[in-house]
Design a protein around this motif. Structure first.
Motif, PDB file in Angstrom:
ATOM      1  N   PRO A   1      12.955   8.183   4.512  1.00  0.00           N
ATOM      2  CA  PRO A   1      11.772   7.401   4.906  1.00  0.00           C
ATOM      3  C   PRO A   1      12.166   6.138   5.667  1.00  0.00           C
ATOM      4  N   ARG A   2      11.463   5.903   6.763  1.00  0.00           N
ATOM      5  CA  ARG A   2      11.726   4.716   7.572  1.00  0.00           C
ATOM      6  C   ARG A   2      10.418   4.233   8.187  1.00  0.00           C
ATOM      7  N   ILE A   3      10.398   3.002   8.649  1.00  0.00           N
ATOM      8  CA  ILE A   3       9.221   2.442   9.318  1.00  0.00           C
ATOM      9  C   ILE A   3       9.163   3.019  10.730  1.00  0.00           C
ATOM     10  N   VAL A   4       8.111   3.768  11.008  1.00  0.00           N
ATOM     11  CA  VAL A   4       7.924   4.363  12.329  1.00  0.00           C
ATOM     12  C   VAL A   4       6.973   3.511  13.168  1.00  0.00           C
ATOM     13  N   GLU A   5       6.053   2.803  12.512  1.00  0.00           N
ATOM     14  CA  GLU A   5       5.063   1.983  13.206  1.00  0.00           C
ATOM     15  C   GLU A   5       5.247   0.508  12.826  1.00  0.00           C
ATOM     16  N   PRO A   6       6.272  -0.155  13.385  1.00  0.00           N
ATOM     17  CA  PRO A   6       6.564  -1.538  12.986  1.00  0.00           C
ATOM     18  C   PRO A   6       5.439  -2.520  13.304  1.00  0.00           C
ATOM     19  N   GLU A   7       4.545  -2.175  14.227  1.00  0.00           N
ATOM     20  CA  GLU A   7       3.418  -3.057  14.519  1.00  0.00           C
ATOM     21  C   GLU A   7       2.400  -3.071  13.376  1.00  0.00           C
ATOM     22  N   LYS A   8       2.406  -2.036  12.517  1.00  0.00           N
ATOM     23  CA  LYS A   8       1.457  -1.938  11.403  1.00  0.00           C
ATOM     24  C   LYS A   8       2.114  -2.124  10.040  1.00  0.00           C
ATOM     25  N   CYS A   9       3.432  -2.060   9.998  1.00  0.00           N
ATOM     26  CA  CYS A   9       4.161  -2.086   8.728  1.00  0.00           C
ATOM     27  C   CYS A   9       5.264  -3.136   8.786  1.00  0.00           C
ATOM     28  N   ALA A  10       5.108  -4.213   8.005  1.00  0.00           N
ATOM     29  CA  ALA A  10       6.071  -5.309   8.009  1.00  0.00           C
ATOM     30  C   ALA A  10       7.299  -5.017   7.145  1.00  0.00           C
ATOM     31  N   ASP A  11       7.140  -4.130   6.144  1.00  0.00           N
ATOM     32  CA  ASP A  11       8.247  -3.845   5.237  1.00  0.00           C
ATOM     33  C   ASP A  11       7.974  -2.523   4.544  1.00  0.00           C
TER      34      ASP A  11
ATOM     35  N   HIS B   1       0.465  15.496   4.921  1.00  0.00           N
ATOM     36  CA  HIS B   1       1.716  15.891   5.592  1.00  0.00           C
ATOM     37  C   HIS B   1       1.846  15.194   6.941  1.00  0.00           C
ATOM     38  N   ARG B   2       0.755  15.179   7.716  1.00  0.00           N
ATOM     39  CA  ARG B   2       0.788  14.560   9.043  1.00  0.00           C
ATOM     40  C   ARG B   2       1.081  13.071   8.945  1.00  0.00           C
ATOM     41  N   GLU B   3       0.390  12.365   8.050  1.00  0.00           N
ATOM     42  CA  GLU B   3       0.597  10.921   7.899  1.00  0.00           C
ATOM     43  C   GLU B   3       2.025  10.603   7.471  1.00  0.00           C
ATOM     44  N   ALA B   4       2.592  11.403   6.575  1.00  0.00           N
ATOM     45  CA  ALA B   4       3.980  11.169   6.141  1.00  0.00           C
ATOM     46  C   ALA B   4       4.948  11.331   7.313  1.00  0.00           C
ATOM     47  N   ALA B   5       4.687  12.310   8.156  1.00  0.00           N
ATOM     48  CA  ALA B   5       5.546  12.505   9.332  1.00  0.00           C
ATOM     49  C   ALA B   5       5.360  11.368  10.330  1.00  0.00           C
ATOM     50  N   GLU B   6       4.102  10.972  10.578  1.00  0.00           N
ATOM     51  CA  GLU B   6       3.817   9.936  11.568  1.00  0.00           C
ATOM     52  C   GLU B   6       4.275   8.547  11.138  1.00  0.00           C
ATOM     53  N   GLU B   7       4.120   8.232   9.852  1.00  0.00           N
ATOM     54  CA  GLU B   7       4.388   6.873   9.384  1.00  0.00           C
ATOM     55  C   GLU B   7       5.769   6.690   8.771  1.00  0.00           C
ATOM     56  N   LEU B   8       6.368   7.780   8.266  1.00  0.00           N
ATOM     57  CA  LEU B   8       7.647   7.653   7.561  1.00  0.00           C
ATOM     58  C   LEU B   8       8.756   8.536   8.121  1.00  0.00           C
ATOM     59  N   ASP B   9       8.403   9.435   9.019  1.00  0.00           N
ATOM     60  CA  ASP B   9       9.365  10.372   9.593  1.00  0.00           C
ATOM     61  C   ASP B   9       9.963  11.289   8.529  1.00  0.00           C
TER      62      ASP B   9
ATOM     63  N   ALA C   1       0.838  -1.194   0.000  1.00  0.00           N
ATOM     64  CA  ALA C   1       0.000   0.000   0.000  1.00  0.00           C
ATOM     65  C   ALA C   1       0.878   1.251   0.000  1.00  0.00           C
ATOM     66  N   ALA C   2       0.223   2.391  -0.143  1.00  0.00           N
ATOM     67  CA  ALA C   2       0.936   3.665  -0.057  1.00  0.00           C
ATOM     68  C   ALA C   2       1.764   3.686   1.218  1.00  0.00           C
ATOM     69  N   ALA C   3       2.950   4.223   1.131  1.00  0.00           N
ATOM     70  CA  ALA C   3       3.835   4.248   2.295  1.00  0.00           C
ATOM     71  C   ALA C   3       3.261   5.085   3.430  1.00  0.00           C
ATOM     72  N   ALA C   4       2.434   6.072   3.097  1.00  0.00           N
ATOM     73  CA  ALA C   4       1.784   6.898   4.112  1.00  0.00           C
ATOM     74  C   ALA C   4       0.345   7.145   3.692  1.00  0.00           C
ATOM     75  N   ALA C   5      -0.572   6.880   4.602  1.00  0.00           N
ATOM     76  CA  ALA C   5      -1.995   7.111   4.329  1.00  0.00           C
ATOM     77  C   ALA C   5      -2.758   7.067   5.636  1.00  0.00           C
ATOM     78  N   GLY C   6      -3.913   7.738   5.644  1.00  0.00           N
ATOM     79  CA  GLY C   6      -4.759   7.679   6.821  1.00  0.00           C
ATOM     80  C   GLY C   6      -5.938   8.607   6.706  1.00  0.00           C
TER      81      GLY C   6
END
Length: 153
Positions: free
Chosen positions: A105-115, A59-67, A41-46
Motif C-alpha cells: 500500500p502506498r499513497i497514489v493521490e498525494p493531493e488528497k492524502c497527506a499521510d 476493489h477499484r478504490e483500493a487499486a486507485e488509492e493504494l495501488d 479515514a479508511a485508506a481506500a473509500a469512494g
C-alpha cells in the motif's frame, strides 16, 4: 408524485494486519477533498459508480488509492447515514476489511492524502471521520451488526 431523496452508495476498505499480537488498520489522513479534511479515514473509500457493485467499487478504490489488488474482501457492515436534517443526500455505506492483498500500500493521490499509517485498533489517531470511527470501534470491540445507522435522531 412524491419526490424521493437520493441515496448515495459508497464502499470503504479497512486493510488489517496483525503486528505484535495486535490488530492494526491502515488509515489515510485526508486533505484537499472538501470533506473531513485533516481527519483520519479508511485508506481506500469512494462512491459506488453506476453499474458497479459495492464489492467492485471496493476493489477499484483500493487499486486507485493504494495501488493494491487481489484483495480478499470481508463484508463487515452497512451503514445508512445522514447529517441530522441537513440538506444532503442520504448515504448508504458498505464497509469491508481485507487481510490479504497484492502489492505494498502506498499513497497514489498525494493531493488528497497527506499521510498513510498503520494504527492498532486499540490506539486510533484523532480525529477519525465520525461514522468511520463507529465502525472501527465495532471492529475492535466486536459490536458490529449487518446494518447500522448514523446521524438519525
Amino acid at each position: 408524485m412524491v419526490d424521493r431523496f437520493v441515496v448515495v452508495p459508497a464502499a470503504y476498505v479497512f486493510l488489517l494486519r496483525e503486528r505484535d499480537f495486535e490488530l492494526e488498520v491502515l488509515l489515510q489522513l485526508r486533505q484537499n477533498t472538501g470533506y473531513m479534511d485533516d481527519h483520519w479515514a479508511a485508506a481506500a473509500a469512494g462512491h459506488v459508480e453506476q453499474g458497479e457493485t459495492a464489492y467492485d467499487a471496493a476493489h477499484r478504490e483500493a487499486a486507485e488509492e493504494l495501488d493494491v489488488t487481489g484483495l480478499r474482501l470481508n463484508f463487515v457492515t452497512s451503514m445508512q447515514r445522514t447529517r441530522g436534517g441537513e440538506a444532503i443526500d442520504e448515504r448508504i455505506d458498505f464497509f469491508f476489511t481485507a487481510t490479504t492483498w497484492q502489492g505494498e500500500p502506498r499513497i497514489v493521490e498525494p493531493e488528497k492524502c497527506a499521510d498513510l499509517a498503520w494504527y492498532p485498533l486499540s490506539a486510533l489517531p484523532s480525529p477519525v471521520v465520525p461514522h468511520e470511527l463507529v465502525v472501527l470501534e465495532g471492529l475492535r470491540d466486536g459490536g458490529l451488526t449487518a446494518y447500522m445507522s448514523h446521524g438519525f435522531k
